[in-house]
Design an enzyme around this catalytic site. Structure first.
Site, PDB file in Angstrom:
ATOM      1  N   LYS A  58       0.799  -1.198   0.000  1.00 13.46           N
ATOM      2  CA  LYS A  58       0.000   0.000   0.000  1.00 13.46           C
ATOM      3  C   LYS A  58       0.844   1.267   0.000  1.00 13.46           C
ATOM      4  O   LYS A  58       0.361   2.333  -0.376  1.00 13.46           O
ATOM      5  CB  LYS A  58      -0.899   0.020   1.248  1.00 13.46           C
ATOM      6  N   GLY A  59       2.062   1.159   0.510  1.00 10.41           N
ATOM      7  CA  GLY A  59       2.872   2.351   0.810  1.00 10.41           C
ATOM      8  C   GLY A  59       3.027   3.335  -0.324  1.00 10.41           C
ATOM      9  O   GLY A  59       3.153   4.533  -0.102  1.00 10.41           O
ATOM     10  N   GLU A 114       8.121   3.582  -5.878  1.00  8.48           N
ATOM     11  CA  GLU A 114       8.093   3.038  -4.520  1.00  8.48           C
ATOM     12  C   GLU A 114       8.223   4.146  -3.483  1.00  8.48           C
ATOM     13  O   GLU A 114       8.867   5.169  -3.730  1.00  8.48           O
ATOM     14  CB  GLU A 114       9.250   2.045  -4.332  1.00  8.48           C
ATOM     15  N   ASP A 115       7.610   3.914  -2.338  1.00  7.02           N
ATOM     16  CA  ASP A 115       7.701   4.885  -1.250  1.00  7.02           C
ATOM     17  C   ASP A 115       9.092   4.946  -0.643  1.00  7.02           C
ATOM     18  O   ASP A 115       9.639   6.012  -0.425  1.00  7.02           O
ATOM     19  CB  ASP A 115       6.653   4.562  -0.163  1.00  7.02           C
ATOM     20  N   ASP A 118      14.756   0.313   1.653  1.00 10.08           N
ATOM     21  CA  ASP A 118      15.457   0.113   2.916  1.00 10.08           C
ATOM     22  C   ASP A 118      16.559  -0.930   2.681  1.00 10.08           C
ATOM     23  O   ASP A 118      17.650  -0.593   2.246  1.00 10.08           O
ATOM     24  CB  ASP A 118      14.414  -0.313   3.957  1.00 10.08           C
ATOM     25  N   PHE A 167      12.838   4.879  11.556  1.00 13.09           N
ATOM     26  CA  PHE A 167      11.558   4.388  11.058  1.00 13.09           C
ATOM     27  C   PHE A 167      10.627   5.579  10.879  1.00 13.09           C
ATOM     28  O   PHE A 167      10.357   6.313  11.816  1.00 13.09           O
ATOM     29  CB  PHE A 167      10.942   3.351  12.000  1.00 13.09           C
ATOM     30  N   VAL A 168      10.138   5.770   9.653  1.00 15.17           N
ATOM     31  CA  VAL A 168       9.330   6.954   9.353  1.00 15.17           C
ATOM     32  C   VAL A 168       7.916   6.564   8.931  1.00 15.17           C
ATOM     33  O   VAL A 168       7.669   5.459   8.455  1.00 15.17           O
ATOM     34  CB  VAL A 168       9.992   7.806   8.236  1.00 15.17           C
ATOM     35  N   ASP A 174       3.353   3.593   6.761  1.00 17.19           N
ATOM     36  CA  ASP A 174       2.572   3.317   7.966  1.00 17.19           C
ATOM     37  C   ASP A 174       3.406   2.758   9.102  1.00 17.19           C
ATOM     38  O   ASP A 174       4.513   2.253   8.897  1.00 17.19           O
ATOM     39  CB  ASP A 174       1.498   2.274   7.649  1.00 17.19           C
ATOM     40  N   ARG A 180      -0.648   6.705   7.450  1.00 15.80           N
ATOM     41  CA  ARG A 180      -0.421   6.842   6.008  1.00 15.80           C
ATOM     42  C   ARG A 180      -0.955   8.186   5.506  1.00 15.80           C
ATOM     43  O   ARG A 180      -0.510   8.707   4.496  1.00 15.80           O
ATOM     44  CB  ARG A 180      -1.143   5.723   5.243  1.00 15.80           C
TER      45      ARG A 180
HETATM   46  P1  IMP Z   1      13.041  -3.287   1.899  1.00 11.95           P
HETATM   47  O1  IMP Z   1      12.658  -4.572   1.213  1.00 11.95           O
HETATM   48  O2  IMP Z   1      13.830  -3.550   3.165  1.00 11.95           O
HETATM   49  O3  IMP Z   1      13.737  -2.304   1.003  1.00 11.95           O
HETATM   50  O4  IMP Z   1      11.738  -2.691   2.512  1.00 11.95           O
HETATM   51  C1  IMP Z   1      10.884  -1.951   1.815  1.00 11.95           C
HETATM   52  C2  IMP Z   1       9.538  -1.915   2.511  1.00 11.95           C
HETATM   53  O5  IMP Z   1       9.653  -1.944   3.945  1.00 11.95           O
HETATM   54  C3  IMP Z   1       8.882  -0.629   2.169  1.00 11.95           C
HETATM   55  O6  IMP Z   1       8.143  -0.727   0.982  1.00 11.95           O
HETATM   56  C4  IMP Z   1       8.039  -0.369   3.396  1.00 11.95           C
HETATM   57  O7  IMP Z   1       6.801  -1.037   3.263  1.00 11.95           O
HETATM   58  C5  IMP Z   1       8.800  -0.985   4.526  1.00 11.95           C
HETATM   59  N1  IMP Z   1       9.612   0.035   5.222  1.00 11.95           N
HETATM   60  C6  IMP Z   1      10.954   0.145   5.251  1.00 11.95           C
HETATM   61  N2  IMP Z   1      11.343   1.186   6.006  1.00 11.95           N
HETATM   62  C7  IMP Z   1      10.202   1.771   6.452  1.00 11.95           C
HETATM   63  C8  IMP Z   1       9.936   2.930   7.271  1.00 11.95           C
HETATM   64  O8  IMP Z   1      10.830   3.652   7.758  1.00 11.95           O
HETATM   65  N3  IMP Z   1       8.628   3.203   7.517  1.00 11.95           N
HETATM   66  C9  IMP Z   1       7.594   2.460   7.013  1.00 11.95           C
HETATM   67  N4  IMP Z   1       7.804   1.380   6.235  1.00 11.95           N
HETATM   68  C10 IMP Z   1       9.094   1.037   5.956  1.00 11.95           C
HETATM   69 MG    MG Z   2       6.007  -0.524   0.813  1.00 11.55          MG
END
Ligand code: IMP
Ligand code: MG
Length: 199
Positions: A58-59, A114-115, A118, A167-168, A174, A180
């Protein structure tokens, strides 16, 4: 009622989330200016091409909604939903597709919107899933880049902001499905986190 919207002015938060926000990292105005800027670059780079913007639910929905309106060329929009398994706020990179694309992307220019990136595990999985469908190009546009915890190195074609390892929430992001709808990017107080953990 408009008075209940949570807004931020000079770093001070008003409205329903006022007591929950620890720090505003990116105010609403800076987000919208950056989205306009990204939209301008994307419009120039993809002029005359068959561009599909793909967002991950959803992000990504808030960023996609603003970004697509900042793009001044014809585009298609499509959505995917994935779930990544992991404890709490940490993802493990195990991704399952809950909703696939409606449209075919073969021979088309694809931009993943993408939002946040990470660890990079989610996006690297998606690239491996979409590449075999033979798009003409496959690139990434990410609003927030958190490089501190990157596990997989990914080429990012368009990047909004680099942020520290915090963490944001807000602007689509969310914590336990909340926040959100904040129009800015912020961190939460420990009290707010504890309260949601108890719910
Ligand atoms: P990745 O696979 O570790 O790059 O994670 C990506 C997903 O983790 C994002 O699409 C978010 O849904 C979630 N995520 C990572 N960091 C944050 C954050 O700081 N706040 C909220 N969601 C996060
Ligand atoms: Mg996401």
């Amino acid at each position: 009622m408009a008075a209940d919207l949570s807004r931020e002015k000079d770093g001070r938060v008003e409205g329903w989330a006022a007591g929950d926000v620890a720090e505003v990292l990116i105010p609403e105005g800076a987000l919208l200016a950056k989205v306009r800027d990204l939209g301008g670059h994307i419009s120039a780079d993809y002029a005359g091409k068959d561009l599909v913007l793909i967002s991950i639910l959803k992000g990504g929905f808030v960023f996609l909604a603003d970004l697509c309106r900042a793009v001044s060329i014809p585009v298609s929009v499509d959505l995917m939903a994935v779930s990544s398994y992991g404890p709490g706020t940490r993802s493990l990179g195990v991704v399952r597709i809950l909703k696939d694309l409606d449209e075919t992307i073969t021979g088309r220019e694809v931009l993943i919107v993408e939002d946040i990136i990470d660890t990079g595990l989610t996006l690297s999985y998606l690239l491996r899933n979409l590449q075999p469908r033979m798009p003409a190009s496959l690139k990434i546009c990410v609003l927030l880049d958190k490089p501190a915890r990157r596990i997989v190195d990914l080429p990012i074609a368009y990047r909004g902001f680099e942020i520290p390892d915090r963490f944001v929430v807000g602007y689509g992001l969310d914590y336990r499905q909340r926040y959100r709808n904040l129009p800015f990017i912020a961190t939460l107080t420990q009290d707010a986190i504890d309260r949601l953990n108890r719910e």
